[in-house]
Design a protein around this motif. Structure first.
Motif, PDB file in Angstrom:
ATOM      1  N   VAL A   1       0.880  -1.171   0.000  1.00 36.24           N
ATOM      2  CA  VAL A   1       0.000   0.000   0.000  1.00 36.24           C
ATOM      3  C   VAL A   1       0.914   1.217   0.000  1.00 36.24           C
ATOM      4  CG1 VAL A   1      -1.799   1.259   1.240  1.00 36.24           C
ATOM      5  CG2 VAL A   1      -1.775  -1.252   1.260  1.00 36.24           C
ATOM      6  N   ASP A   2       1.037   1.854  -1.161  1.00 35.11           N
ATOM      7  CA  ASP A   2       1.986   2.958  -1.294  1.00 35.11           C
ATOM      8  C   ASP A   2       1.317   4.292  -1.614  1.00 35.11           C
ATOM      9  OD1 ASP A   2       1.171   2.261  -3.788  1.00 35.11           O
ATOM     10  OD2 ASP A   2       3.161   2.078  -4.659  1.00 35.11           O
ATOM     11  N   ARG A   3       0.024   4.399  -1.337  1.00 35.32           N
ATOM     12  CA  ARG A   3      -0.656   5.675  -1.560  1.00 35.32           C
ATOM     13  C   ARG A   3      -1.611   5.948  -0.402  1.00 35.32           C
ATOM     14  NH1 ARG A   3      -5.610   3.954  -3.790  1.00 35.32           N
ATOM     15  NH2 ARG A   3      -5.416   1.869  -4.643  1.00 35.32           N
ATOM     16  N   LEU A   4      -1.945   7.210  -0.274  1.00 31.21           N
ATOM     17  CA  LEU A   4      -2.854   7.623   0.789  1.00 31.21           C
ATOM     18  C   LEU A   4      -4.287   7.255   0.419  1.00 31.21           C
ATOM     19  CD1 LEU A   4      -1.441  11.185   1.570  1.00 31.21           C
ATOM     20  CD2 LEU A   4      -1.127   9.100   2.893  1.00 31.21           C
ATOM     21  N   PRO A   5      -5.147   7.036   1.419  1.00 32.44           N
ATOM     22  CA  PRO A   5      -6.552   6.767   1.108  1.00 32.44           C
ATOM     23  C   PRO A   5      -7.219   8.036   0.566  1.00 32.44           C
ATOM     24  CG  PRO A   5      -6.242   6.920   3.473  1.00 32.44           C
ATOM     25  CD  PRO A   5      -4.881   6.976   2.850  1.00 32.44           C
ATOM     26  N   ALA A   6      -8.321   7.860  -0.132  1.00 37.02           N
ATOM     27  CA  ALA A   6      -9.043   8.999  -0.709  1.00 37.02           C
ATOM     28  C   ALA A   6      -9.545   9.943   0.381  1.00 37.02           C
ATOM     29  CB  ALA A   6     -10.202   8.501  -1.569  1.00 37.02           C
TER      30      ALA A   6
END
Length: 179
Positions: free
Chosen positions: A94-99
């Protein structure tokens, strides 16, 4: 077989060890595991192989403590390399921030306040990167499951051996992928 390989019987339907574990990991955690795998493969394994070869050249292996120790250590390192290789293939990074960063999701740093006013700061991470000293808890932990999807100032009640504990979420933060 009396007494050998015998454990306490647990009902498989109620055994928490039988629950499926998530295969999520943060980008930093995946990089750390890759670093460990690289070190074991490039440094540790060749070093131990050389030591085993040197000890084997000395003669009788049955009485050679260096050979026995280094061979066991080499087998342990090979098993760890095999495990890490398989595990890294299974993991989802998981390499991105949540929406919606106003809610608690994987990778969040969450500050909680208990009923006595004491604050604790935890981070929700994957099973492979839990660290009690840093207060990084697994996403599969009961507290993390209770926190997922909650917002600022929400109450969270968690069952504990000493009884139910209620926390209030006082802060939610996410580390940016670049940091």
């Amino acid at each position: 077989m009396k007494g050998r390989n015998m454990t306490r019987w647990r009902d498989p339907a109620k055994d928490p060890r039988q629950e499926p574990k998530s295969n999520l990991i943060t980008a930093e955690g995946a990089a750390r595991l890759r670093g460990i795998l690289d070190h074991l493969s490039r440094v540790k394994r060749p070093d131990l192989s050389a030591k085993v070869g040197e000890a084997a050249a000395l003669g009788d292996r049955s009485e050679n403590a260096d050979y026995t120790y280094n061979k066991k250590e080499l087998n342990r390192v090979i098993a760890r390399i095999r495990y890490l290789t398989t595990r890294l293939d299974e993991l989802q990074v998981v390499d991105r921030l949540p929406a919606n960063t106003d809610k608690v999701y994987f990778g969040a740093f969450v500050t909680l306040e208990d009923e006595e006013g004491e604050e604790i700061r935890i981070r929700i991470v994957g099973h492979d990167e839990t660290d009690t000293a840093k207060r990084w808890i697994s996403i599969d932990a009961p507290l993390a499951k209770a926190l997922l999807g909650k917002s600022l100032d929400d109450d969270v009640t968690v069952k504990a051996p000493a009884g139910d504990i209620t926390y209030v979420i006082t802060d939610i933060a996410y580390r940016t992928p670049a940091s």
